[in-house]
Design a protein around this motif. Structure first.
Motif, PDB file in Angstrom:
ATOM      1  N   VAL A 152       0.389  -4.079 -27.190  1.00 41.25           N
ATOM      2  CA  VAL A 152       0.903  -4.397 -25.860  1.00 41.25           C
ATOM      3  C   VAL A 152      -0.079  -5.286 -25.111  1.00 41.25           C
ATOM      4  N   LEU A 153       0.450  -6.296 -24.426  1.00 41.84           N
ATOM      5  CA  LEU A 153      -0.361  -7.142 -23.550  1.00 41.84           C
ATOM      6  C   LEU A 153      -0.107  -6.711 -22.112  1.00 41.84           C
ATOM      7  N   TYR A 154      -1.166  -6.366 -21.389  1.00 39.58           N
ATOM      8  CA  TYR A 154      -1.058  -5.948 -19.992  1.00 39.58           C
ATOM      9  C   TYR A 154      -1.528  -7.077 -19.078  1.00 39.58           C
ATOM     10  N   VAL A 155      -0.784  -7.294 -18.007  1.00 44.10           N
ATOM     11  CA  VAL A 155      -1.107  -8.353 -17.055  1.00 44.10           C
ATOM     12  C   VAL A 155      -1.038  -7.794 -15.638  1.00 44.10           C
ATOM     13  N   HIS A 156      -2.105  -7.994 -14.883  1.00 43.94           N
ATOM     14  CA  HIS A 156      -2.160  -7.600 -13.474  1.00 43.94           C
ATOM     15  C   HIS A 156      -2.138  -8.888 -12.671  1.00 43.94           C
ATOM     16  N   ALA A 157      -1.089  -9.108 -11.888  1.00 47.42           N
ATOM     17  CA  ALA A 157      -0.914 -10.390 -11.202  1.00 47.42           C
ATOM     18  C   ALA A 157      -0.524 -10.188  -9.744  1.00 47.42           C
ATOM     19  N   GLY A 167       9.030  -5.580   2.261  1.00 42.28           N
ATOM     20  CA  GLY A 167       8.312  -4.330   2.056  1.00 42.28           C
ATOM     21  C   GLY A 167       7.643  -4.182   0.711  1.00 42.28           C
ATOM     22  N   MET A 168       7.930  -5.103  -0.235  1.00 38.85           N
ATOM     23  CA  MET A 168       7.330  -5.000  -1.554  1.00 38.85           C
ATOM     24  C   MET A 168       5.967  -5.668  -1.570  1.00 38.85           C
ATOM     25  N   SER A 169       5.052  -5.085  -2.323  1.00 40.87           N
ATOM     26  CA  SER A 169       3.728  -5.667  -2.478  1.00 40.87           C
ATOM     27  C   SER A 169       3.792  -6.867  -3.428  1.00 40.87           C
ATOM     28  N   SER A 170       2.958  -7.861  -3.191  1.00 40.49           N
ATOM     29  CA  SER A 170       2.919  -9.020  -4.092  1.00 40.49           C
ATOM     30  C   SER A 170       2.146  -8.707  -5.367  1.00 40.49           C
ATOM     31  N   ASP A 171       1.383  -7.627  -5.332  1.00 36.86           N
ATOM     32  CA  ASP A 171       0.568  -7.204  -6.465  1.00 36.86           C
ATOM     33  C   ASP A 171       1.445  -6.402  -7.439  1.00 36.86           C
ATOM     34  N   HIS A 172       1.402  -6.721  -8.724  1.00 33.35           N
ATOM     35  CA  HIS A 172       2.196  -5.965  -9.681  1.00 33.35           C
ATOM     36  C   HIS A 172       1.532  -5.943 -11.055  1.00 33.35           C
ATOM     37  N   TRP A 173       1.930  -4.968 -11.856  1.00 34.72           N
ATOM     38  CA  TRP A 173       1.479  -4.841 -13.236  1.00 34.72           C
ATOM     39  C   TRP A 173       2.634  -5.137 -14.170  1.00 34.72           C
ATOM     40  N   ARG A 174       2.338  -5.775 -15.303  1.00 37.77           N
ATOM     41  CA  ARG A 174       3.346  -6.093 -16.297  1.00 37.77           C
ATOM     42  C   ARG A 174       2.815  -5.742 -17.682  1.00 37.77           C
ATOM     43  N   SER A 197      -2.949   1.887  -6.167  1.00 40.33           N
ATOM     44  CA  SER A 197      -4.300   1.545  -6.591  1.00 40.33           C
ATOM     45  C   SER A 197      -4.223   0.916  -7.977  1.00 40.33           C
ATOM     46  N   ARG A 198      -5.305   0.286  -8.399  1.00 39.35           N
ATOM     47  CA  ARG A 198      -5.317  -0.294  -9.729  1.00 39.35           C
ATOM     48  C   ARG A 198      -5.028   0.774 -10.780  1.00 39.35           C
ATOM     49  N   ALA A 199      -5.658   1.934 -10.639  1.00 37.51           N
ATOM     50  CA  ALA A 199      -5.478   3.007 -11.616  1.00 37.51           C
ATOM     51  C   ALA A 199      -4.040   3.497 -11.643  1.00 37.51           C
ATOM     52  N   GLU A 200      -3.409   3.628 -10.475  1.00 39.34           N
ATOM     53  CA  GLU A 200      -2.022   4.096 -10.419  1.00 39.34           C
ATOM     54  C   GLU A 200      -1.072   3.099 -11.064  1.00 39.34           C
ATOM     55  N   GLY A 201      -1.254   1.807 -10.743  1.00 40.36           N
ATOM     56  CA  GLY A 201      -0.383   0.790 -11.306  1.00 40.36           C
ATOM     57  C   GLY A 201      -0.512   0.688 -12.816  1.00 40.36           C
ATOM     58  N   LEU A 202      -1.740   0.697 -13.300  1.00 38.80           N
ATOM     59  CA  LEU A 202      -1.970   0.597 -14.735  1.00 38.80           C
ATOM     60  C   LEU A 202      -1.428   1.828 -15.453  1.00 38.80           C
ATOM     61  N   ARG A 203      -1.659   3.008 -14.899  1.00 35.61           N
ATOM     62  CA  ARG A 203      -1.151   4.225 -15.536  1.00 35.61           C
ATOM     63  C   ARG A 203       0.373   4.210 -15.606  1.00 35.61           C
ATOM     64  N   ALA A 204       1.019   3.751 -14.529  1.00 28.52           N
ATOM     65  CA  ALA A 204       2.478   3.726 -14.490  1.00 28.52           C
ATOM     66  C   ALA A 204       3.050   2.747 -15.511  1.00 28.52           C
ATOM     67  N   VAL A 205       2.466   1.548 -15.607  1.00 29.76           N
ATOM     68  CA  VAL A 205       3.025   0.564 -16.540  1.00 29.76           C
ATOM     69  C   VAL A 205       2.758   0.980 -17.981  1.00 29.76           C
ATOM     70  N   ARG A 206       1.617   1.628 -18.229  1.00 33.04           N
ATOM     71  CA  ARG A 206       1.337   2.141 -19.572  1.00 33.04           C
ATOM     72  C   ARG A 206       2.352   3.210 -19.958  1.00 33.04           C
TER      73      ARG A 206
END
Length: 219
Positions: A152-157, A167-174, A197-206
């Motif tokens: 898997v390739l993970y991208v934080h953009a 209301g949506m954040s521009s920050d997202h994980w893919r 947070s970075r940890a929450e976003g990464l954990r969720a996308v994983r």
């Protein structure tokens, strides 16, 4: 020195062009948060891509049937808070406040694990960032980080395009991976009022990517 510009462009065209267009088409649903207009039965999973790929989210996330698109070998699925989608306070709710999306495109078989370095390079190029931009403008997209883990390739953009869903954040994980001739791109989008947070976003996308891989073992 070997010139890699051609393979990077080819991988970008084959793996991301369709997904980018599909994601942009699905983003129209995000303008209204893509939530069903009235009470609907909760759907934990949906099968798309000619009934070959099962999409399901972590606990508390349900498929929004009003925002799901599936045609011509391409599919887009939006998942949100089950309580919001069903309009029922009794429905399960996720541990984080976010929207999840999954895009699936049938394509020539490509191993993401083997091509990840070239794909990363493409994503950081002007053409790659333009594909990730809602305005097709590379200047609006900043790749904060990207890395490969397993297949898997993970991208934080961050996408600062105008007109992003209120209301949506521009920050997202893919997370990008392949399933037997299909490229899958899943994303986690947070809210400005309660950013992930970075940890929450990464954990969720994983967790989201792992669930899809687990639910499709035969692919």
């Amino acid at each position: 020195m070997k010139n890699t510009s051609t393979p990077i462009s080819e991988i970008g065209r084959r793996m991301l062009a369709g997904l980018a267009l599909l994601a942009l088409a699905g983003c129209a649903e995000l303008d209204g948060l893509g939530l069903a207009g009235g009470p609907v039965p909760p759907e934990a999973t949906v099968t798309v891509s000619r009934s070959a790929v099962t999409i399901s989210g972590p606990r508390g996330f349900c498929v929004d049937p009003s925002a799901t698109k599936d045609r011509d070998g391409q599919a887009f699925v939006l998942l949100g808070n089950c309580a919001a989608i069903t309009r029922s306070g009794a429905a399960p709710q996720p541990r984080i406040r976010a929207l999840l999306t999954a895009a699936v495109r049938e394509t020539e078989a490509i191993e993401v694990a083997e091509q990840a370095p070239l794909l990363e390079a493409f994503l950081r190029s002007d053409n790659g960032r333009a594909m990730l931009s809602r305005e097709s403008d590379p200047a609006t997209v900043d790749i904060l980080e990207s890395f490969q883990q397993g297949d898997v390739l993970y991208v934080h953009a961050r996408d600062d395009s105008a007109g992003y869903a209120p209301g949506m954040s521009s920050d997202h994980w893919r997370a990008i991976f392949d399933l037997d001739g299909r490229v899958v791109s899943v994303a986690v989008l947070g809210f400005e009022a309660n950013p992930l947070s970075r940890a929450e976003g990464l954990r969720a996308v994983r967790e989201f990517a792992a669930r899809i891989q687990r639910d499709n073992p035969a692919l």
